[in-house]
Design a protein around this motif. Structure first.
Motif, mmCIF file in Angstrom:
data_model
loop_
_atom_site.group_PDB
_atom_site.id
_atom_site.type_symbol
_atom_site.label_atom_id
_atom_site.label_comp_id
_atom_site.label_asym_id
_atom_site.label_seq_id
_atom_site.Cartn_x
_atom_site.Cartn_y
_atom_site.Cartn_z
ATOM 1 N N GLU A 96 0.890 -1.226 -0.140
ATOM 2 C CA GLU A 96 -0.064 0.106 -0.197
ATOM 3 C C GLU A 96 0.856 1.117 -0.194
ATOM 4 O OE1 GLU A 96 -3.434 0.212 0.347
ATOM 5 O OE2 GLU A 96 -3.510 -2.056 -0.173
ATOM 6 N N PRO A 97 0.785 2.292 -0.930
ATOM 7 C CA PRO A 97 1.329 3.350 -0.770
ATOM 8 C C PRO A 97 1.103 4.130 0.396
ATOM 9 C CG PRO A 97 -0.400 3.718 -2.339
ATOM 10 C CD PRO A 97 -0.502 2.374 -2.000
ATOM 11 N N GLU A 98 2.113 4.897 1.053
ATOM 12 C CA GLU A 98 1.870 5.712 2.160
ATOM 13 C C GLU A 98 1.467 7.369 1.730
ATOM 14 O OE1 GLU A 98 4.273 5.038 5.501
ATOM 15 O OE2 GLU A 98 4.602 2.825 4.967
ATOM 16 N N VAL A 99 0.731 7.769 2.330
ATOM 17 C CA VAL A 99 0.717 9.255 1.885
ATOM 18 C C VAL A 99 1.168 9.932 3.428
ATOM 19 C CG1 VAL A 99 -1.056 11.161 1.490
ATOM 20 C CG2 VAL A 99 -1.219 8.960 0.604
ATOM 21 N N VAL A 100 1.970 10.682 3.363
ATOM 22 C CA VAL A 100 2.430 11.219 4.123
ATOM 23 C C VAL A 100 2.305 12.695 4.332
ATOM 24 C CG1 VAL A 100 4.779 11.883 5.678
ATOM 25 C CG2 VAL A 100 4.426 9.727 4.606
ATOM 26 N N GLY A 101 1.405 13.284 5.316
ATOM 27 C CA GLY A 101 1.220 14.573 5.406
ATOM 28 C C GLY A 101 0.487 15.056 4.002
ATOM 29 N N GLY A 102 0.201 16.323 4.060
ATOM 30 C CA GLY A 102 -0.467 16.911 2.820
ATOM 31 C C GLY A 102 -2.129 17.178 3.087
ATOM 32 N N PRO A 103 -2.637 18.052 2.621
ATOM 33 C CA PRO A 103 -4.022 18.590 3.215
ATOM 34 C C PRO A 103 -4.868 17.292 2.378
ATOM 35 C CG PRO A 103 -3.113 19.841 1.171
ATOM 36 C CD PRO A 103 -2.020 19.147 1.541
ATOM 37 N N ALA A 104 -6.071 17.093 2.861
ATOM 38 C CA ALA A 104 -7.042 16.340 2.421
ATOM 39 C C ALA A 104 -7.695 16.925 1.190
ATOM 40 C CB ALA A 104 -8.134 16.200 3.366
ATOM 41 N N ASP A 105 -8.060 16.503 -0.028
ATOM 42 C CA ASP A 105 -8.617 17.078 -0.983
ATOM 43 C C ASP A 105 -10.099 17.471 -0.643
ATOM 44 O OD1 ASP A 105 -9.573 17.591 -3.378
ATOM 45 O OD2 ASP A 105 -9.301 15.903 -4.638
#
Length: 126
Positions: A24-33
């Protein structure tokens, strides 16, 4: 020197085995869409039709017209001069005449009948 090579190999393998094995790719940080829900519920996008055939016709009055027939078989673009803006003509069903605001194109292929505002119907050949 003989003893260092196996030790270096064992150390390298142990470091590599510590890597993340998760697919599974990990999404680190960043705002939610903020539009994620709207985009998920949006209707699929339909692309405009492409040009299926493009013909130059010589009419009975010796004028030239240019017609692009589209791939959906319901749309045609009519130009009265080579570099003029096209007039979009639409047919209700495939095989019916293409019409718009006083313009009409009946047929397709080598022989068509064209009606333009201010003129009678003209027979034209490719």
């Amino acid at each position: 020197m003989k003893y260092y090579l196996p030790l270096i190999t064992v150390a390298a393998l142990s470091l590599l085995s510590a890597c993340n094995q998760n697919d599974e790719p990990e999404v680190v940080g960043g705002p939610a869409d903020p539009m994620a829900q709207q985009l998920a519920n949006a209707a699929p996008v339909e692309l405009p039709p492409s040009v299926k055939e493009s013909h130059q016709y010589r009419c009975k009055d010796n004028s030239l017209i240019f017609v692009d027939f589209m791939s959906d078989d319901k749309t045609a673009n009519l130009r009265l001069k080579r570099d003029s803006a096209p007039t979009k003509l639409v047919a209700a069903n495939p095989g019916e005449p293409f019409t718009a605001e006083g313009y009409s194109v009946e047929g397709a292929g080598k022989q068509i009948t064209v009606t333009v505002p201010g003129k009678d119907a003209l027979s034209c050949k490719a």
